[in-house]
Design a protein around this motif. Sequence first.
Motif, short mmCIF file in Angstrom:
data_model
loop_
_atom_site.label_atom_id
_atom_site.label_comp_id
_atom_site.label_asym_id
_atom_site.label_seq_id
_atom_site.Cartn_x
_atom_site.Cartn_y
_atom_site.Cartn_z
N LYS A 10 0.81 -1.21 0.00
CA LYS A 10 0.00 0.00 0.00
C LYS A 10 0.85 1.27 0.00
O LYS A 10 0.46 2.28 -0.58
CB LYS A 10 -0.94 0.02 1.21
CG LYS A 10 -2.04 -1.03 1.16
CD LYS A 10 -2.87 -0.97 2.44
CE LYS A 10 -3.91 -2.07 2.47
NZ LYS A 10 -4.68 -2.05 3.73
N SER A 11 1.97 1.21 0.67
CA SER A 11 2.80 2.41 0.78
C SER A 11 3.81 2.55 -0.35
O SER A 11 4.55 3.52 -0.40
CB SER A 11 3.54 2.39 2.12
OG SER A 11 4.40 1.28 2.20
N MET A 12 3.84 1.57 -1.25
CA MET A 12 4.81 1.62 -2.35
C MET A 12 4.39 2.59 -3.44
O MET A 12 3.19 2.82 -3.66
CB MET A 12 4.98 0.23 -2.96
CG MET A 12 5.73 -0.76 -2.10
SD MET A 12 5.97 -2.32 -2.98
CE MET A 12 6.75 -3.29 -1.70
N SER A 13 5.37 3.12 -4.12
CA SER A 13 5.10 3.98 -5.27
C SER A 13 4.64 3.13 -6.45
O SER A 13 4.80 1.90 -6.45
CB SER A 13 6.36 4.75 -5.66
OG SER A 13 7.33 3.86 -6.20
N VAL A 14 4.09 3.79 -7.45
CA VAL A 14 3.65 3.09 -8.66
C VAL A 14 4.81 2.32 -9.28
O VAL A 14 4.65 1.16 -9.70
CB VAL A 14 3.08 4.10 -9.68
CG1 VAL A 14 2.85 3.43 -11.03
CG2 VAL A 14 1.78 4.69 -9.17
N ASN A 15 5.98 2.93 -9.35
CA ASN A 15 7.11 2.27 -10.02
C ASN A 15 7.69 1.12 -9.21
O ASN A 15 8.21 0.17 -9.79
CB ASN A 15 8.19 3.30 -10.35
CG ASN A 15 7.81 4.17 -11.53
OD1 ASN A 15 7.27 3.69 -12.52
ND2 ASN A 15 8.06 5.46 -11.42
N GLU A 16 7.59 1.18 -7.88
CA GLU A 16 7.99 0.03 -7.08
C GLU A 16 7.07 -1.16 -7.38
O GLU A 16 7.53 -2.30 -7.53
CB GLU A 16 7.93 0.37 -5.59
CG GLU A 16 9.02 1.29 -5.10
CD GLU A 16 8.80 1.68 -3.66
OE1 GLU A 16 9.20 0.92 -2.77
OE2 GLU A 16 8.21 2.77 -3.42
N LYS A 17 5.78 -0.89 -7.46
CA LYS A 17 4.82 -1.96 -7.78
C LYS A 17 5.07 -2.51 -9.18
O LYS A 17 5.04 -3.72 -9.41
CB LYS A 17 3.39 -1.42 -7.67
CG LYS A 17 2.99 -1.08 -6.24
CD LYS A 17 1.62 -0.43 -6.20
CE LYS A 17 1.24 -0.05 -4.78
NZ LYS A 17 -0.04 0.66 -4.69
N ARG A 18 5.34 -1.61 -10.13
CA ARG A 18 5.63 -2.05 -11.49
C ARG A 18 6.86 -2.96 -11.53
O ARG A 18 6.87 -3.98 -12.23
CB ARG A 18 5.88 -0.83 -12.39
CG ARG A 18 4.64 -0.03 -12.75
CD ARG A 18 5.06 1.25 -13.43
NE ARG A 18 3.94 1.91 -14.08
CZ ARG A 18 4.03 3.11 -14.65
NH1 ARG A 18 5.19 3.76 -14.64
NH2 ARG A 18 2.98 3.65 -15.24
N LEU A 161 -6.25 1.96 1.30
CA LEU A 161 -5.32 2.57 0.35
C LEU A 161 -4.04 3.08 1.03
O LEU A 161 -3.06 3.38 0.33
CB LEU A 161 -5.99 3.73 -0.39
CG LEU A 161 -6.70 3.38 -1.70
CD1 LEU A 161 -7.88 2.44 -1.46
CD2 LEU A 161 -7.18 4.64 -2.40
N GLY A 162 -4.06 3.17 2.34
CA GLY A 162 -2.89 3.68 3.05
C GLY A 162 -2.60 5.14 2.73
O GLY A 162 -1.44 5.54 2.61
N VAL A 163 -3.66 5.96 2.60
CA VAL A 163 -3.46 7.36 2.23
C VAL A 163 -2.93 8.14 3.44
O VAL A 163 -3.29 7.85 4.59
CB VAL A 163 -4.75 8.01 1.71
CG1 VAL A 163 -5.20 7.34 0.42
CG2 VAL A 163 -5.86 7.96 2.74
N PRO A 164 -2.10 9.14 3.23
CA PRO A 164 -1.55 9.94 4.33
C PRO A 164 -2.60 10.88 4.92
O PRO A 164 -3.69 11.07 4.37
CB PRO A 164 -0.43 10.72 3.66
CG PRO A 164 -0.82 10.82 2.22
CD PRO A 164 -1.54 9.54 1.92
N ASP A 165 -2.25 11.50 6.03
CA ASP A 165 -3.17 12.40 6.73
C ASP A 165 -3.56 13.61 5.89
O ASP A 165 -4.58 14.26 6.16
CB ASP A 165 -2.55 12.87 8.04
CG ASP A 165 -2.41 11.75 9.06
OD1 ASP A 165 -3.10 10.73 8.89
OD2 ASP A 165 -1.60 11.89 10.00
N SER A 166 -2.75 13.94 4.91
CA SER A 166 -3.06 15.10 4.07
C SER A 166 -4.37 14.91 3.31
O SER A 166 -4.94 15.88 2.79
CB SER A 166 -1.92 15.35 3.08
OG SER A 166 -1.67 14.20 2.29
N TYR A 167 -4.87 13.66 3.25
CA TYR A 167 -6.13 13.39 2.55
C TYR A 167 -7.29 13.23 3.53
O TYR A 167 -8.33 12.69 3.16
CB TYR A 167 -6.00 12.15 1.67
CG TYR A 167 -5.08 12.35 0.49
CD1 TYR A 167 -5.35 13.31 -0.47
CD2 TYR A 167 -3.92 11.59 0.35
CE1 TYR A 167 -4.50 13.51 -1.55
CE2 TYR A 167 -3.06 11.78 -0.72
CZ TYR A 167 -3.36 12.74 -1.67
OH TYR A 167 -2.52 12.94 -2.73
#
Length: 298
Positions: A10-18, A161-167
């Motif tokens: 959940k905390s990974m970036s798109v490119n890490e997942k790719r 989704l593991g979204v940060p507090d900013s959301y």
Amino acid sequence: MQNNIQECFKSMSVNEKRLLILSSPLARTQDATEKDAIIITAEDFSKECGITQHSAYAQLEKASKALIKRYFSYHNDKNKKVLSNWVIDCTYESGGIAIRFPEVVLFMLKEFDKVNPYTKYKKDIILKLKKDYSFDIYHLAKKFQAMGKFEISLEDFKNELGVPDSYNDLSNLKKRVIQPSLDEITEHTDINVTYENVKSGRSVVGFRFIVKEKPKLKAIEGRDPNTVDMFCKMTDSQINTYSSILSKVHSISDLAGDKDYKAFAIWLASILRDPSSVREETAKRIFKALRTETDFKG
């Protein structure tokens, strides 16, 4: 282990997942061990993800540096807690990156395919998803596709989704997470997803997502399915989706000439709209690639 791995995803970036998605089939086909490096070239990364080769190498390097710092936990067969890194080491070659994974990660990449959401979907669909949360919302929607809809509380959605507090601000969550992801999913995948608020009084307490499978393409009646003038009625969105997929298919890459992926996709879209605009053998090659590389059944 599976639950902990998904939490980490959940905390990974798109490119890490790719990077992990592309490593999975290589780990299986090579039967890789900790001693074996899995090589992801910038050329392959650029083709699979629809980005320039120069950008691909930079994104690969950034993703691998982030992955090598990550770890996850699980309990072994003696019920002892184990911490494991995702990556042993990365070697930065001129044309790409060679990665060695620990055995436990290789086990996940090779054996969890049927249940692991990050390796079971078609690569040509999920690698098109570029927004940070598109893949996770796509996975949620696919789980409930047969039901046609699902509801999820606001807190569960943010945790999923593991979204940060900013959301925490609802308008920010909708504008920057939900709507861009749904637009991308609807444009590039096999499903259409919309949503509506679930309220308690005036307060939004969750969301209801409506999931619809895109209609299967059907051949035009009365046409010989073995001839080039046979085709199907496709929407512009479908044509754009298929032409984007085809622009990265190796078997017809020689047709691109000096066109980049975007220009080649536009040219292919014109052929899908009007096959008679090119020589018959060229159209046949394109349609053969379409049937081979996608879910097109015409």
